[in-house]
Design a protein around this motif. Structure first.
Motif: not given
Length: 317
Positions: A101-105, A238-242, A251-253, A304-305
């Motif tokens: 998620a951090l990578k794709y952000l 990114l949205k799918s990961l979050l 809180e991470f999201v 679900t993702y």
């Protein structure tokens, strides 16, 4: 048995795309309207005593023909060998998903700076035809260990005639197995649109499962030279990961959303506005029926993702 249907699909998709792609509107949608009118006509006739038996028989015949044709053209492809069996095994931990998620952000932030905006500062697609051409080109570059399906390089993307209804149902696009056309909702926000086209093109290749079509769409878009397709794909990822993380670490999201770039925040607000303007009973109904449809075809359901994320994490490994 399934391999025979895969081979048949390769033949019929060639014939169907060649036959219907040149028509400027969705022939498949017109076919659905005609079938719907025919079915309604026979249903009305079945209430009349004189024609009740024959009308009911015609309904059964029509439904069975449609169901049989659907299974031959498309339904059996749900039983293909899963893509996950072609990827290395790994544990799908929340830490790995957070790292991705951090990578794709960061990817999204960089790519977002390169796309065009409208007067409200929201990402906008300038030339959808260029995106379609790029998708067809990227279909030929899929990793051979994942896909050996033949890309025909035939543009059979069609804006749906039912776009207004689609906007109120949460349906972004759909594949017509009777004409091999990839329908999409032309009213979608631009952040949705390019990846939706990549997703539907994956169905055209012969990937029936929704989450596998997402993954093939991801492979098509993530390395694309078309910046609009690349951004839409990275943003979807990114949205799918979050979404896969939010129930484990909310809180991470929240922190991730705060760290969106200003342009990404405008795109997210635009998506939320679109959903808000089109929410209602139709959205709930179609979400419920689509969930049942997915589960009846060896899939997880629309809520679900996890399978797409499973494929993504394995592939990134």
């Amino acid at each position: 048995m399934v391999s025979a249907f895969e081979s048949f699909f390769e033949i019929q998709k060639n014939i169907h795309q060649f036959s219907f792609s040149w028509i400027p509107f969705s022939f498949g949608d017109v076919l659905y309207v005609f079938l719907g009118i025919s079915l309604l006509y026979f249903i009305i006739k079945s209430f009349k005593r004189k024609t009740r038996n024959t009308s009911f028989l015609k309904i059964l015949i029509l439904v069975n023909i449609l169901y049989f044709t659907y299974q031959i053209f498309w339904g059996m492809l749900y039983f293909q060998k899963p893509i996950v069996s072609k990827l290395p095994k790994t544990e799908i931990t929340v830490e790995k998903r957070k790292k991705l998620a951090l990578k794709y952000l960061e990817k999204c932030k960089q790519t977002r700076m390169l796309v065009k905006e409208n007067q409200q500062g929201v990402f906008t697609v300038l030339n959808i035809r260029n995106i379609q051409t790029e998708i067809l080109s990227q279909q030929t570059k899929l990793p051979s260990f994942i896909s050996n399906k033949k890309a025909l390089n035939i543009n059979a993307f069609k804006p749906s005639l039912f776009k207004n209804v689609m906007s109120f149902t949460g349906i972004l696009g759909y594949y017509n197995p009777f004409t091999a056309e990839a329908q999409y909702n032309s009213e979608l926000p631009s952040s949705y649109l390019p990846f939706t086209l990549a997703h539907e093109s994956s169905h055209q290749l012969g990937f029936a499962r929704e989450q596998e079509a997402n993954f093939i769409g991801y492979l098509i878009g993530v390395n694309s030279s078309n910046i609009e397709l690349k951004y839409s794909t990275e943003y979807f990822t990114l949205k799918s990961l979050l979404n896969s993380i939010v129930y484990e670490d909310e809180e991470f999201v929240k922190d991730m959303l705060k760290n969106y770039s200003a342009g990404m925040k405008r795109d997210r607000a635009n998506e939320k506005q679109f959903v808000f303007e089109h929410q209602g009973l139709l959205d709930d109904f179609f979400g419920f029926t689509n969930n049942l449809f997915l589960k009846s075809n060896q899939q997880e359901g629309s809520i679900t993702y996890s399978y797409f994320i499973d494929l993504l994490v394995r592939y990134e490994k």
